[in-house]
Enzyme design. Sequence first.
Site, PDB file in Angstrom:
ATOM      1  N   ARG A  28       0.847  -1.188   0.000  1.00 41.70           N
ATOM      2  CA  ARG A  28       0.000   0.000   0.000  1.00 41.70           C
ATOM      3  C   ARG A  28       0.885   1.241   0.000  1.00 41.70           C
ATOM      4  O   ARG A  28       1.736   1.410   0.878  1.00 41.70           O
ATOM      5  CB  ARG A  28      -0.898  -0.006   1.240  1.00 41.70           C
ATOM      6  N   HIS A  72      -3.802  11.061   1.430  1.00 44.83           N
ATOM      7  CA  HIS A  72      -3.342  10.836   2.800  1.00 44.83           C
ATOM      8  C   HIS A  72      -3.018  12.200   3.435  1.00 44.83           C
ATOM      9  O   HIS A  72      -1.878  12.493   3.766  1.00 44.83           O
ATOM     10  CB  HIS A  72      -2.121   9.910   2.811  1.00 44.83           C
ATOM     11  N   GLU A 117      -8.066   7.839   6.481  1.00 45.20           N
ATOM     12  CA  GLU A 117      -8.400   8.429   7.781  1.00 45.20           C
ATOM     13  C   GLU A 117      -8.972   9.846   7.700  1.00 45.20           C
ATOM     14  O   GLU A 117      -8.387  10.808   8.207  1.00 45.20           O
ATOM     15  CB  GLU A 117      -7.177   8.414   8.694  1.00 45.20           C
ATOM     16  N   ASN A 239      -8.190   0.939   9.729  1.00 41.21           N
ATOM     17  CA  ASN A 239      -6.912   1.192  10.389  1.00 41.21           C
ATOM     18  C   ASN A 239      -7.145   1.072  11.889  1.00 41.21           C
ATOM     19  O   ASN A 239      -7.951   1.819  12.459  1.00 41.21           O
ATOM     20  CB  ASN A 239      -6.396   2.594  10.082  1.00 41.21           C
ATOM     21  N   TYR A 241      -5.358   0.849  15.805  1.00 40.98           N
ATOM     22  CA  TYR A 241      -4.183   0.979  16.663  1.00 40.98           C
ATOM     23  C   TYR A 241      -4.502   0.734  18.134  1.00 40.98           C
ATOM     24  O   TYR A 241      -3.730   0.084  18.834  1.00 40.98           O
ATOM     25  CB  TYR A 241      -3.554   2.372  16.500  1.00 40.98           C
ATOM     26  N   GLU A 314      -4.227  -0.605   8.074  1.00 39.51           N
ATOM     27  CA  GLU A 314      -3.076  -0.198   8.894  1.00 39.51           C
ATOM     28  C   GLU A 314      -3.167  -0.881  10.250  1.00 39.51           C
ATOM     29  O   GLU A 314      -4.235  -0.930  10.852  1.00 39.51           O
ATOM     30  CB  GLU A 314      -3.024   1.316   9.142  1.00 39.51           C
TER      31      GLU A 314
END
Length: 401
Positions: A28, A72, A117, A239, A241, A314
């Site tokens: 990616r 991005h 995002e 994504n 985290y 991600e």
Amino acid sequence: DARVATGHYHRYREDVALLKGLGVGAYRFSVAWPRVVPAGRGAVNGAGLDFYDRLVDELLAAGVRPVATLFHWDTPQPLEEAGGWLRRETAEHFAAYAEVVAARLGDRVAHWITLNEPAELTLLGYGLGQHAPGRELVFDALPAAHHQLLGHGLAVQALRARGARSIGIANSHGPTWPASAAEADTAAADLYDLLLNRLFADPVLLGRYPDEELAALLPGPVADDLRIISEPLDWYGINYYQPTLVGAPDPAAAGPADFGGISLPPELPFAPREIEGYPRTDFGWPVVPEALTELLLSFRERYGASLPPVMITENGCAYEGVEDGARIAFLDGHLRALHEAMDAGVDVRGYFVWSLMDNFEWAEGYARRFGLVHIDFSTLVRTPKASYRWLRDALRDQARG
């Protein structure tokens, strides 16, 4: 020097060789809108597209599928000066840029991501001023969310018109945990979850905003826009985290609160709290692999048949050192959590580690290292870390069955 960063522009062949040695099936990368259309609209910079031509060809020669992200957070400066994503026209310019990129690369790029995002750009860029463009509009930043999502839908249409058959979006998501069972804390957590998760997923997957009062604050013909925003996707990117613990704000607190280095204005109707009892990355984020399983199961329950196959677009962590055992433990735990969700019936089609190399990490600059490959930012020498070798061996073992 941020103009050089990892030096990928000149060293992409070396970096693709690292991908091939790692044994991954896809890479990616992001196409820079300002590199391709410097003013954001109008004249195209052919030399900028030439670089992505070379990169895509190199990836394909190495047996690595290119997965191109169109945005991005790098809004072209002339568009930002005209209002950026607070203006509806930016969504239209973005779709025109998507068509330009697809016209050049669509014969070789099979997989596309429209936005990365949009929540972070809206909330941290326009709302709290922690990221570019550094605006502090708080809830007046909401038009940026709507216009990004509209840009996403228009870009999906532009990509489809060019024959693209594998399109997704990369939204950031994580479970929201209430600080207690008290009504004030659960209400605060619900609002936080709405702004961070459902505001960006519901319009794409369900064709509606999660709250009618919120939708009434958004600009333009919202109902018509939602039909564009909810253009069917081939897969949905997540994504992940960390989870977030949220409670009601403390009325006795004076001044802005600090959460993970982010300054929060006191007028917010919720207050993120520190999650205790888990190891932390060098970014200070708690390491909670089981929350990834929780997140994926909650998405399946919430969206049902409206949820297309999922990609983890991600997942990663910031740690110092080349012998990075903590990163290995992080990846091992999250891959196991991912397989637990898959065993429970969630249709997951891919997993991308953030990131291949240490990188320029927005507001953090070079202070946080997310890479499987260490970058010496003075010499640009690449050194595979222990985590690179671990993942390489794990992929080889998997291929052998």
